[in-house]
Enzyme design. Sequence first.
Site, PDB file in Angstrom:
ATOM      1  N   LYS A  85       1.246  -9.514   8.187  1.00  0.00           N
ATOM      2  CA  LYS A  85       2.361 -10.180   7.511  1.00  0.00           C
ATOM      3  C   LYS A  85       3.587 -10.255   8.399  1.00  0.00           C
ATOM      4  CE  LYS A  85       1.418  -8.551   2.842  1.00  0.00           C
ATOM      5  NZ  LYS A  85       2.018  -7.712   1.819  1.00  0.00           N
TER       6      LYS A  85
ATOM      7  N   ARG B 112       1.169  -6.516 -12.263  1.00  0.00           N
ATOM      8  CA  ARG B 112       1.906  -7.566 -12.985  1.00  0.00           C
ATOM      9  C   ARG B 112       0.915  -8.424 -13.763  1.00  0.00           C
ATOM     10  NH1 ARG B 112       4.920  -8.845  -7.563  1.00  0.00           N
ATOM     11  NH2 ARG B 112       2.904  -8.015  -7.002  1.00  0.00           N
TER      12      ARG B 112
ATOM     13  N   SER C 130       8.632  -9.585  -4.257  1.00  0.00           N
ATOM     14  CA  SER C 130       9.483  -9.614  -3.060  1.00  0.00           C
ATOM     15  C   SER C 130       9.471 -11.008  -2.437  1.00  0.00           C
ATOM     16  CB  SER C 130       8.998  -8.586  -2.038  1.00  0.00           C
ATOM     17  OG  SER C 130       9.117  -7.291  -2.564  1.00  0.00           O
TER      18      SER C 130
HETATM   19  P1  ADP Z   1       2.075  -4.973  -1.314  1.00  0.00           P
HETATM   20  O1  ADP Z   1       2.413  -5.858  -0.175  1.00  0.00           O
HETATM   21  O2  ADP Z   1       1.243  -3.785  -0.966  1.00  0.00           O
HETATM   22  O3  ADP Z   1       1.591  -5.695  -2.560  1.00  0.00           O
HETATM   23  P2  ADP Z   1       4.652  -4.660  -2.595  1.00  0.00           P
HETATM   24  O4  ADP Z   1       5.821  -3.979  -2.015  1.00  0.00           O
HETATM   25  O5  ADP Z   1       4.804  -6.117  -2.850  1.00  0.00           O
HETATM   26  O6  ADP Z   1       3.458  -4.305  -1.656  1.00  0.00           O
HETATM   27  O7  ADP Z   1       4.259  -3.949  -3.954  1.00  0.00           O
HETATM   28  C1  ADP Z   1       3.943  -2.593  -4.025  1.00  0.00           C
HETATM   29  C2  ADP Z   1       3.328  -2.318  -5.377  1.00  0.00           C
HETATM   30  O8  ADP Z   1       4.267  -2.599  -6.392  1.00  0.00           O
HETATM   31  C3  ADP Z   1       2.102  -3.164  -5.712  1.00  0.00           C
HETATM   32  O9  ADP Z   1       1.198  -2.380  -6.457  1.00  0.00           O
HETATM   33  C4  ADP Z   1       2.668  -4.260  -6.569  1.00  0.00           C
HETATM   34  O10 ADP Z   1       1.689  -4.765  -7.458  1.00  0.00           O
HETATM   35  C5  ADP Z   1       3.751  -3.513  -7.323  1.00  0.00           C
HETATM   36  N1  ADP Z   1       4.820  -4.385  -7.786  1.00  0.00           N
HETATM   37  C6  ADP Z   1       5.487  -5.320  -7.084  1.00  0.00           C
HETATM   38  N2  ADP Z   1       6.397  -5.952  -7.841  1.00  0.00           N
HETATM   39  C7  ADP Z   1       6.307  -5.384  -9.085  1.00  0.00           C
HETATM   40  C8  ADP Z   1       6.984  -5.606 -10.345  1.00  0.00           C
HETATM   41  N3  ADP Z   1       7.888  -6.564 -10.485  1.00  0.00           N
HETATM   42  N4  ADP Z   1       6.628  -4.826 -11.380  1.00  0.00           N
HETATM   43  C9  ADP Z   1       5.666  -3.883 -11.244  1.00  0.00           C
HETATM   44  N5  ADP Z   1       4.984  -3.644 -10.110  1.00  0.00           N
HETATM   45  C10 ADP Z   1       5.303  -4.380  -9.037  1.00  0.00           C
END
Ligand code: ADP
Length: 159
Positions: free
Chosen positions: A41, A90, A128
């Site tokens: 990424k 989610r 994100s």
């Molecule tokens: P990755 O790139 O490993 O998916 P993220 O930082 O995007 O990492 O997310 C880390 C964790 O948090 C993942 O399990 C993701 O599903 C969860 N997550 C991300 N956004 C949310 C949200 N808005 N509510 C609940 N869980 C979330």
Amino acid sequence: MKVAVYPGSFDPVTLGHVDIIERSLKLFDQVVVLIATSSQKKELFSVAEKKDMLREVFKNEQRVLMDATEGLLVDYARTQKVAAIVRGLRAVSDFEYEFQMASMNKRLYPEVETIFMMASDQNHFISSQLVREVARLGGNLKGIVHPYIEKKLKEKFKL
Ligand code: ADP
């Protein structure tokens, strides 16, 4: 002492992540937010910037620690003796990837459990990736990210 690890990209940390961390603190004594660096990424923020942002958001919570790894999550879990891996869910679309990851991690290190928490109603649409997109185009991120994160995003995009 029960320690959980919450791994992710956190590029940047959103209020969705914050909610999962705060809820994890009700189940565990400590939560290590593990910034996993992915070679695949292209990231907006560096590990140092992500750590700084997480530190600021959780400055009043001593039980939240930050770390980073380039290696396997299960290796981290094994050496740090964590009780569980925490992940957030989610939509249905998250499920398949999370199920695969949890199953692989279980195969690699059977002692570790992955615990899933459903996203809260008000956060289920927050990612994100969307946050970066909205920030890049100058949108308001109140209630979506911590004010410090919004400031850092504005600096990044020179808004
Ligand atoms: P990755 O790139 O490993 O998916 P993220 O930082 O995007 O990492 O997310 C880390 C964790 O948090 C993942 O399990 C993701 O599903 C969860 N997550 C991300 N956004 C949310 C949200 N808005 N509510 C609940 N869980 C979330």
